[in-house]
Design a protein around this motif. Structure first.
Motif, mmCIF file in Angstrom:
data_model
loop_
_atom_site.group_PDB
_atom_site.id
_atom_site.type_symbol
_atom_site.label_atom_id
_atom_site.label_comp_id
_atom_site.label_asym_id
_atom_site.label_seq_id
_atom_site.Cartn_x
_atom_site.Cartn_y
_atom_site.Cartn_z
ATOM 1 N N ILE A 187 0.554 -0.848 0.106
ATOM 2 C CA ILE A 187 0.012 -0.012 0.223
ATOM 3 C C ILE A 187 1.158 2.062 -0.164
ATOM 4 O O ILE A 187 1.819 1.113 0.484
ATOM 5 C CB ILE A 187 -0.899 -0.025 1.280
ATOM 6 N N SER A 188 0.820 2.225 -1.398
ATOM 7 C CA SER A 188 1.653 3.252 -1.026
ATOM 8 C C SER A 188 0.997 4.193 0.123
ATOM 9 O O SER A 188 0.060 3.897 0.541
ATOM 10 C CB SER A 188 1.648 3.895 -2.479
ATOM 11 N N ARG A 189 2.150 5.005 0.644
ATOM 12 C CA ARG A 189 2.115 6.177 1.313
ATOM 13 C C ARG A 189 0.875 7.065 1.058
ATOM 14 O O ARG A 189 -0.015 7.347 2.074
ATOM 15 C CB ARG A 189 2.890 6.887 2.053
ATOM 16 N N THR A 190 0.303 7.094 -0.372
ATOM 17 C CA THR A 190 -0.609 7.955 -0.360
ATOM 18 C C THR A 190 -2.058 7.401 -0.556
ATOM 19 O O THR A 190 -2.938 8.328 0.076
ATOM 20 C CB THR A 190 -0.174 8.848 -2.141
ATOM 21 N N GLU A 191 -1.241 6.038 -1.163
ATOM 22 C CA GLU A 191 -2.855 5.618 -0.444
ATOM 23 C C GLU A 191 -3.193 5.243 0.593
ATOM 24 O O GLU A 191 -4.444 5.273 1.219
ATOM 25 C CB GLU A 191 -3.443 3.848 -1.151
#
Length: 270
Positions: free
Chosen positions: A113-117
């Motif tokens: 899971i990306s930081r932005t997500e």
């Protein structure tokens, strides 16, 4: 806040950190019997209470704040909150991590899971009042570790349909696993006492979780504890029960006519 609850929290902190009464006695230069007596009676001077707090790396003010925060946190989520949390696997995952005191970096480094997500999911949880998303994306859980899911609510239904079989499929033969199933006949008073003890065990679990937060993530592993009790008779047994007999209430065999919730059926002539 009562003195009893403060002492109970202090005992949980000692237990969570593996500090025995014997070790406390050694630190305070008292006998172990004296320490046990003080805890049993709740008989502490302010100086002694302050000394005990220092042993667990705290102070009286911090313990009082912890109890106040515990009281302020909701016991249940709403059905809408539960439904949205389980609506997406990633949101559910982030919610469990966030309530479990994970940081944004730990979630993003551990899962795909990306930081932005992840920040987006945390923002949704903030809107749901599950957490407070603070400056620099720090996470403050708004619900306690021992909150309960709604009876027959979205999460319980999800657990029964998707998780229960997987959770119970283990052989429970490892040193860090345990499966117990006990059966007996308890009175109403004993059942209430059992439930109180189960709630205390859940609180001890939460305190151990809190005590281990200082350890690196690689030294911790996800642990779950399922506690349950209910008046219950297996279907196979119920099918064998005579028609004029109700389930045995509170551990005593009573004539059906004495049960207000289950009047006796007429006995069939043989």
């Amino acid at each position: 806040m009562t003195a009893g609850r403060l002492i109970d929290l202090l005992k949980r902190r000692l237990k969570a950190q593996g500090i025995t009464y014997a070790q406390v006695a050694s630190r305070l230069r008292l006998s172990e019997a004296s320490i046990k007596r003080m805890f049993a009676r709740g008989d502490f001077t302010l100086q002694r209470l302050d000394e005990l707090c220092r042993i667990v790396g705290s102070d009286v003010a911090e313990l009082a704040r912890a109890l106040s925060e515990e009281d302020a946190k909701p016991t249940y989520l709403t059905e809408e909150q539960e439904q949205e949390i389980i609506s997406e696997p990633k949101l559910f995952l982030v919610a469990l991590c966030a309530v479990g005191n994970w940081t944004l970096d730990q979630i993003a480094d551990t899962y795909a899971i990306s930081r932005t997500e992840c920040v987006g999911y945390l923002a949704r949880l903030d809107k749901l009042r599950i957490i407070e998303l603070m400056p620099e994306n720090r996470i403050r859980p708004l619900i306690g570790r021992t909150f309960s899911w709604l009876p027959d609510g979205p999460f319980q239904r999800y657990f029964r349909s998707s998780i229960e079989t997987e959770y119970l499929s283990s052989n429970f033969d490892r040193s860090d696993e345990l499966f117990l199933f006990v059966h007996g006949m308890l009175s109403t008073k004993s059942t209430a006492e059992l439930i109180a003890r189960m709630r205390k065990l859940a609180a001890d679990f939460a305190e151990m979780h809190r005590g281990d937060l200082a350890l690196p993530l690689k030294q911790r592993h996800g642990s779950s504890m399922l506690l349950a009790t209910r008046p219950w008779e297996p279907r196979a047994f119920r099918a064998l029960r005579r028609e004029d007999r109700s389930p045995v209430p509170a551990g005593r065999l009573l004539p059906p006519a004495s049960l207000p919730s289950a009047p006796a059926k007429p006995r069939r002539k043989r």
